[in-house]
Design an enzyme around this catalytic site. Structure first.
Site, short mmCIF file in Angstrom:
data_model
loop_
_atom_site.label_atom_id
_atom_site.label_comp_id
_atom_site.label_asym_id
_atom_site.label_seq_id
_atom_site.Cartn_x
_atom_site.Cartn_y
_atom_site.Cartn_z
N LYS A 1 46.85 16.78 57.73
CA LYS A 1 47.45 17.31 58.54
C LYS A 1 46.99 17.33 60.01
O LYS A 1 45.76 17.16 60.20
CB LYS A 1 47.85 18.79 58.30
CG LYS A 1 46.56 19.51 58.07
CD LYS A 1 46.14 20.46 59.48
CE LYS A 1 44.94 21.23 59.47
NZ LYS A 1 44.25 21.56 60.60
N ASP B 1 44.93 26.49 54.56
CA ASP B 1 45.91 25.37 55.05
C ASP B 1 46.37 24.81 53.79
O ASP B 1 47.18 23.81 53.63
CB ASP B 1 45.03 24.34 55.46
CG ASP B 1 44.82 24.62 56.95
OD1 ASP B 1 45.30 25.26 57.61
OD2 ASP B 1 43.72 23.96 57.40
O1 C5P Z 1 40.91 29.84 54.83
P1 C5P Z 1 39.95 28.83 55.03
O2 C5P Z 1 38.91 28.78 53.88
O3 C5P Z 1 40.35 27.43 55.39
O4 C5P Z 1 39.18 29.38 56.54
C1 C5P Z 1 37.95 28.62 56.73
C2 C5P Z 1 37.31 29.58 57.80
O5 C5P Z 1 37.99 29.50 59.01
C3 C5P Z 1 37.33 31.17 57.51
O6 C5P Z 1 36.25 31.56 56.69
C4 C5P Z 1 37.34 31.55 58.81
O7 C5P Z 1 35.91 31.60 59.52
C5 C5P Z 1 37.86 30.72 59.68
N1 C5P Z 1 39.55 30.71 59.86
C6 C5P Z 1 39.79 32.08 60.79
N2 C5P Z 1 41.27 32.33 60.80
C7 C5P Z 1 41.96 31.64 60.20
C8 C5P Z 1 41.76 30.53 59.35
C9 C5P Z 1 40.40 30.14 59.13
O8 C5P Z 1 39.04 32.69 61.45
N3 C5P Z 1 43.46 31.94 60.40
#
Ligand code: C5P
Length: 301
Positions: A13, A140
């Site tokens: 993406k 995501d």
């Molecule tokens: O959800 P995911 O595991 O992909 O997110 C990875 C990291 O990215 C999270 O631990 C956080 O530090 C950051 N993040 C965030 N806010 C979001 C998505 C991700 O701070 N909306």
């Protein structure tokens, strides 16, 4: 009849708009984002086996964990646990999406593994059940399942499909070193404490441009609040962005948390041209040409 093994492919993406709000009590940031799925895929094959195992091939495979922290393994384990099944599956991931590149490669693997295991085990789950498990794996992952173009809110996991006309053409400049998503969010928090960098506004105009199918209208509206943070951690990306514009792209943007730079081009020919100029300029590790939107995770027949 579902065979004892199958292959699922899931797309990369790019965020056409990534508006990052404040940090929430759970540590995530409130987002308003517009995702577009691109024709760059990972393929995940699953086969019944004696135990859960994971094998990764393709570019950047060395940097992908093959233990229980891998998102595809976590997807299979989460699904097995929820339905009281034995997660004895051999998972093979063929990487086509840059690793640690800001293009949701890990999320694509999770989405593909989730759909693959549900199919292998004849679970016949509804979209909303799959979405619910997907959201527990990563922000995501629901989008990697759905693909197309969508507005994401919450931490990115709440999706509303968006209208998109035609095909948009992209050149992607892959960086030599990856970036860690949490580190990029932390850097944005730091920059915001030090000053007040401008924030992306509403994505309404951008959504209208995507619906019109006109890349000239879309180009000036691309926005990414994480770009300043990615550039602060990898200042060399400024050169990459400049080189893409000089090569004839309509616009260039850091993809998600980076460091991949995504260049919107007027057509497929221009995308190839921009790619060869970028490769020649030595401002990136390698280039890819892709188009979007494309469908989300799908079982290959
Ligand atoms: O959800 P995911 O595991 O992909 O997110 C990875 C990291 O990215 C999270 O631990 C956080 O530090 C950051 N993040 C965030 N806010 C979001 C998505 C991700 O701070 N909306």
């Amino acid at each position: 009849m579902v065979p004892p093994s199958l292959t699922v492919r899931a797309p990369a993406k790019v965020n056409l708009h990534l508006g990052v709000g404040d940090v929430r009590p759970d540590g995530f940031h409130e987002l308003q984002t517009v995702f577009q799925a691109l024709s760059l895929h990972d393929e995940v094959s699953l086969a019944r086996a004696d135990e859960l195992s994971l094998h990764v091939s393709g570019e950047g495979a060395r940097d992908v964990p093959t233990d229980s922290t891998n998102l595809a393994a976590r997807a299979v384990a989460a699904l097995a646990e929820r339905y009281g099944l034995d997660p004895a599956v051999r998972i093979e991931i063929a990487k086509g999406i840059p690793v640690a590149g800001g293009m949701a490669g890990g999320s694509a693997d999770a989405a593909a593994a989730l759909l693959g295991a549900a199919t292998l085990w004849h679970l016949d789950l509804s979209r909303s059940e799959l979405d619910e498990i997907a959201a527990t794996l990563g922000s995501d992952v629901p989008f990697s399942l759905h693909g197309g173009t969508a507005l994401g809110t919450g931490r990115g996991e709440q999706l509303i499909p968006a209208l998109s006309r035609g095909e948009f053409h992209w050149t992607l400049a892959l960086a030599r070193e990856g970036l860690s998503t949490p580190a990029v969010y932390r850097e944005l928090d730091r920059l915001r404490e030090a000053g007040d960098p401008p924030r992306a506004g509403s994505p309404d105009d951008l959504l209208a441009a995507v619906a019109s199918g006109d890349p000239n209208r879309l180009a000036p509206l691309l926005a990414n609040d994480l770009q300043a943070a990615a550039l602060s951690l990898q200042p060399g990306l400024r050169r990459t962005l400049r080189a893409g514009m000089e090569a004839g792209a309509l616009a260039g943007i850091v993809s998600g948390s980076g460091p991949t730079c995504a260049f919107l081009c007027i057509n497929g020919e221009s995308a190839v041209e921009v790619g060869s100029e970028l490769a020649g300029a030595g401002v990136c590790r390698t280039v890819r040409v892709a188009s979007g939107p494309v469908p989300g995770a799908e079982v290959l027949r």
